[in-house]
Write an enzyme that holds these catalytic residues in place. Sequence first.
Site, mmCIF file in Angstrom:
data_model
loop_
_atom_site.group_PDB
_atom_site.id
_atom_site.type_symbol
_atom_site.label_atom_id
_atom_site.label_comp_id
_atom_site.label_asym_id
_atom_site.label_seq_id
_atom_site.Cartn_x
_atom_site.Cartn_y
_atom_site.Cartn_z
ATOM 1 N N SER A 156 0.830 -1.205 0.000
ATOM 2 C CA SER A 156 0.000 0.000 0.000
ATOM 3 C C SER A 156 0.871 1.265 0.000
ATOM 4 C CB SER A 156 -0.956 -0.075 1.200
ATOM 5 O OG SER A 156 -1.983 0.857 1.085
ATOM 6 N N ASP A 210 -10.522 -4.133 -4.913
ATOM 7 C CA ASP A 210 -9.895 -3.155 -4.013
ATOM 8 C C ASP A 210 -10.671 -1.834 -4.084
ATOM 9 O OD1 ASP A 210 -8.223 -1.282 -2.766
ATOM 10 O OD2 ASP A 210 -6.425 -2.401 -3.319
ATOM 11 N N HIS A 253 -8.321 -4.803 -0.518
ATOM 12 C CA HIS A 253 -7.012 -4.168 -0.250
ATOM 13 C C HIS A 253 -6.116 -5.061 0.635
ATOM 14 C CE1 HIS A 253 -4.663 -0.532 -0.801
ATOM 15 N NE2 HIS A 253 -4.357 -0.519 0.477
HETATM 16 C C1 MLT Z 1 -1.362 5.980 -0.092
HETATM 17 O O1 MLT Z 1 -1.689 6.972 0.529
HETATM 18 O O2 MLT Z 1 -0.187 5.652 -0.285
HETATM 19 C C2 MLT Z 1 -2.469 5.158 -0.622
HETATM 20 O O3 MLT Z 1 -3.660 5.869 -0.552
HETATM 21 C C3 MLT Z 1 -2.596 3.862 0.061
HETATM 22 C C4 MLT Z 1 -2.784 4.016 1.528
HETATM 23 O O4 MLT Z 1 -1.828 4.089 2.252
HETATM 24 O O5 MLT Z 1 -3.939 4.054 1.982
#
Ligand code: MLT
Length: 206
Positions: free
Chosen positions: A106, A156, A187
Amino acid sequence: MRPPPDFIHEFIPGTSGRTLLLLHGTGGNEHDLIPLGRELDSNAALLSPRGQILENGMPRFFRRLAEGVFDVEDLKQRTNELADFVINATERYEIDMKNIIAVGYSNGANIAASILLLRPEILRAAILFRAMVPLVPKNLPDLSSVRVWIGAGDQDPIIPTSETQRLAQLLRCAGADVTVRFANTDHGLTNAEVRTARHWLDGLKP
Ligand code: MLT
């Protein structure tokens, strides 16, 4: 020149020449991905920094303006700081600079993709779980010797499948050898896709 900022981190030596750079998701820390790193490669050294941004108390690797909307200037600065930390760590821990593979989840996958695009000398390969296009650089780097595995979820709610394809396309335009796998999930990571990523990693020369 300013010395690079230090990151709170964990380093676990390995028995092969490979090092996995573990980059956690929003709200994670340097301990989170250690079990994942060990599962992906039981012999590699593990270098796991904690992101230096706090969003409502949750560590991240760079600032965002909203979910999926990044503060690109901050992202560029944090990418360079993280890359400099990795270079420093190669000296401190006698890491082979030519054998570092990022494993990001992520927010951590997004900064790993940003390292590929802005500091291509740092990584030989990357495993990106739930990644987005972090930024589009003015000039594409030469990633022709870099291999990337992207693991996405086809349900996701944060990352549409088109965004995953856009990232794959961007990295391919830069010359990277990119594998994309969609899991039947959201996710969160599944054990099956971790096994798939491990097989892909097994296939890279140690
Ligand atoms: C980010 O901010 O890198 C993406 O939105 C993924 C997350 O961390 O939620």
